[in-house]
Enzyme design. Structure first.
Site, PDB file in Angstrom:
ATOM      1  N   GLY A 148      38.525  -8.268  90.892  1.00  0.00           N
ATOM      2  CA  GLY A 148      39.714  -8.752  91.589  1.00  0.00           C
ATOM      3  C   GLY A 148      40.362  -7.684  92.442  1.00  0.00           C
ATOM      4  CB  THR A 149      41.043  -4.102  91.775  1.00  0.00           C
ATOM      5  OG1 THR A 149      41.752  -4.376  90.568  1.00  0.00           O
ATOM      6  CG2 THR A 149      41.682  -2.925  92.484  1.00  0.00           C
ATOM      7  CG  ASN A 175      49.426 -10.534  86.703  1.00  0.00           C
ATOM      8  OD1 ASN A 175      49.952 -10.806  87.785  1.00  0.00           O
ATOM      9  ND2 ASN A 175      49.464  -9.322  86.189  1.00  0.00           N
ATOM     10  CD  GLN A 181      45.962 -13.810  84.863  1.00  0.00           C
ATOM     11  OE1 GLN A 181      45.932 -14.661  83.963  1.00  0.00           O
ATOM     12  NE2 GLN A 181      45.627 -12.555  84.642  1.00  0.00           N
ATOM     13  CB  SER A 227      38.495 -10.905  88.463  1.00  0.00           C
ATOM     14  OG  SER A 227      37.922  -9.956  87.592  1.00  0.00           O
ATOM     15  CG  HIS A 229      37.545  -9.054  83.528  1.00  0.00           C
ATOM     16  ND1 HIS A 229      38.615  -8.728  82.738  1.00  0.00           N
ATOM     17  CD2 HIS A 229      37.838  -8.590  84.753  1.00  0.00           C
ATOM     18  CE1 HIS A 229      39.523  -8.073  83.460  1.00  0.00           C
ATOM     19  NE2 HIS A 229      39.067  -7.987  84.694  1.00  0.00           N
ATOM     20  CB  THR A 231      21.967  -1.993  94.999  1.00  0.00           C
ATOM     21  OG1 THR A 231      21.264  -1.176  95.922  1.00  0.00           O
ATOM     22  CG2 THR A 231      20.999  -2.879  94.242  1.00  0.00           C
ATOM     23  CB  CYS A 280      48.055  -3.212  85.099  1.00  0.00           C
ATOM     24  SG  CYS A 280      46.897  -4.575  85.125  1.00  0.00           S
TER      25      CYS A 280
HETATM   26  C1  LIG Z   1      43.302  -8.892  86.334  1.00  0.00           C
HETATM   27  C2  LIG Z   1      43.945  -9.174  87.665  1.00  0.00           C
HETATM   28  C3  LIG Z   1      43.536  -8.483  88.826  1.00  0.00           C
HETATM   29  C4  LIG Z   1      42.525  -7.380  88.773  1.00  0.00           C
HETATM   30  O1  LIG Z   1      41.235  -7.849  88.569  1.00  0.00           O
HETATM   31  P1  LIG Z   1      40.089  -6.797  88.106  1.00  0.00           P
HETATM   32  O2  LIG Z   1      38.838  -7.600  88.169  1.00  0.00           O
HETATM   33  O3  LIG Z   1      40.454  -6.384  86.732  1.00  0.00           O
HETATM   34  O4  LIG Z   1      40.097  -5.691  89.103  1.00  0.00           O
HETATM   35  C5  LIG Z   1      44.139  -8.811  90.009  1.00  0.00           C
HETATM   36  N1  LIG Z   1      45.069  -9.777  90.088  1.00  0.00           N
HETATM   37  C6  LIG Z   1      45.481 -10.465  89.018  1.00  0.00           C
HETATM   38  C7  LIG Z   1      46.509 -11.540  89.161  1.00  0.00           C
HETATM   39  C8  LIG Z   1      44.935 -10.177  87.759  1.00  0.00           C
HETATM   40  O5  LIG Z   1      45.368 -10.845  86.690  1.00  0.00           O
END
Ligand SMILES: *Cc1c(COP(=O)(O)O)cnc(C)c1O
Length: 385
Positions: A71-72, A151, A179, A199, A201, A237, A324
């Site tokens: 996500g970042t 989040n 989210q 993202s 995870h 890659t 975070c």
């Molecule tokens: C967790 C999160 C991110 C970051 O995602 P990562 O894959 O951990 O870098 C960004 N935005 C929101 C709203 C999140 O909850």
């Protein structure tokens, strides 16, 4: 000790089916998808399948999916990529005060690099209105970045209306939907969204892999240089096990959305009233327009960190404010932006429920929070009842 995980907003456990889909790509299927031989073609095929699955879950074309490291990175690529690709004189970016740091800090970085930035305030529920966005847009605006759902407090933004305003004004709209996946239905073909981040995870997929959706014909400049992968916009890659896992995870998340929602709503409707019955507890975020599994409360006269650590000793995993920012005692920027005073913000706890939680978990948690809050308050010099 039985462990109860209620921190799905920080990350989620990977599903068994996702792990199974990934395993061959950590083993015998090791080809580089850019290679022309058998091994390469085998990986390229899997890459294409994951891209098609993801696109079909989001209602867009496979060519509009860019795989990233999470996500970042997706947020960075959308915001910096649009800024760098903008025509001269167009240098204004709008975001909100409650964004994840991956958006907020990226926009602030651009502010220090000569871009003009507007950080919109939010109401008491953490919401930005389409009118605020409309009023902030100028002739110079290139991009509006407002998250789909928050989040920390779970508030769902009026993202389609905001996107509509942007479309009308000819401004790109990016939304951080990290989210939202698995909770909110997307059909990007018909929704006024130009860029969207997600993202894996956060929806029972692997860590270290995400997606930036980029609408066809939008202009995005690369921010990383090297190979030609992902239309040169994400050279390097490909993370094959991660991407395959993401494809499986998003497919399951979207298919299970109605059932999962029902389940989370039942658990939430057990948890929220129970928490409020403890007394001097307030619910943060919007009363209705919120993610089903996100419950953020302020337990007055108690410090969130102390509560969190005591609950951890009882086997309950959750976070205070944002994971975070945990480790520092700064109150959450989201709660402060919503107008909470420092003390109330510092007494906040975030429960983010998931598919493995049970009604028994909720009962145990409620009893533990009640007891811990009672004990901590008894020691607090500011608590008078
Ligand atoms: C967790 C999160 C991110 C970051 O995602 P990562 O894959 O951990 O870098 C960004 N935005 C929101 C709203 C999140 O909850």
């Amino acid at each position: 000790m039985k462990r109860i995980y209620m921190d799905h907003g920080a990350t989620t456990p990977m599903r068994e089916e996702v792990l199974e889909a990934m395993l061959p790509f950590l083993g015998e299927k090791y080809g580089n998808p850019s290679s022309l031989h058998f091994f390469g073609r085998e990986s390229l095929k899997a890459l294409d399948v994951a891209r098609e699955k993801t696109a079909s879950c989001l209602g867009c074309a496979p060519e509009e999916i860019l795989f990233t490291s999470g996500g970042t990175e997706a947020n960075n690529l959308a915001i910096i990529g649009v800024a760098k690709g903008s025509p001269p004189g167009k240098n204004h970016i709008i975001t909100s005060a409650v964004e994840h740091h991956a958006v907020l800090d990226t926009v602030k970085f651009l502010g220090k690099s000569g871009y003009d930035i507007t950080i919109l305030p939010v109401d008491e529920y953490g919401m930005v209105s389409p009118q605020q966005v409309e009023d902030a847009i100028t002739e110079q605006t290139i991009l509006v970045s407002i998250m789909t759902a928050n989040n920390e407090v779970g508030t769902i933004m009026p993202f389609e209306e905001i996107g509509g305003v942007c479309r009308e004004k000819g401004v790109y709209f990016h939304t951080d939907a990290v989210q939202a996946i698995g909770h909110i239905h997307f059909n990007l073909q018909s929704q006024p969204i130009d860029f969207l981040s997600l993202s894996a995870h956060k929806f029972y997929g692997p860590k270290g892999v995400g997606v930036l959706y980029q609408r066809r014909k939008t202009k995005l400049e690369q921010i990383c240089y090297g190979g030609g992968q992902e239309r040169k916009l994400r050279p390097g890659t490909e993370n094959m096990p991660g991407i395959v896992g993401l494809g499986k995870a998003i497919e399951l998340a979207v298919a299970n959305m109605p059932a999962n929602r029902e389940k989370l709503l039942r658990l939430r409707d057990q948890l929220i009233p129970g928490l409020l019955r403890i007394g001097d507890v307030r619910l943060n975020g919007h009363p209705e327009k919120r993610l089903p599994g996100n419950i953020n409360v302020s337990v007055l006269f108690v410090e969130g960190e102390s509560l969190l650590l005591h609950l951890d000793l009882k086997g309950i995993a959750l976070s205070s404010g944002s994971a975070c920012t945990a480790g520092s005692l700064d109150p959450s920027h989201v709660l402060l932006a919503m107008g909470l005073d420092h003390q109330t913000a510092q007494g906040s706890l975030r429960f983010t429920l998931g598919r493995d939680n049970t009604p028994e978990d909720i009962d145990y948690t409620l009893e533990a929070v009640r007891e811990t809050a009672h004990n901590l308050r008894a020691m607090s010099p500011i608590y008078r009842k």
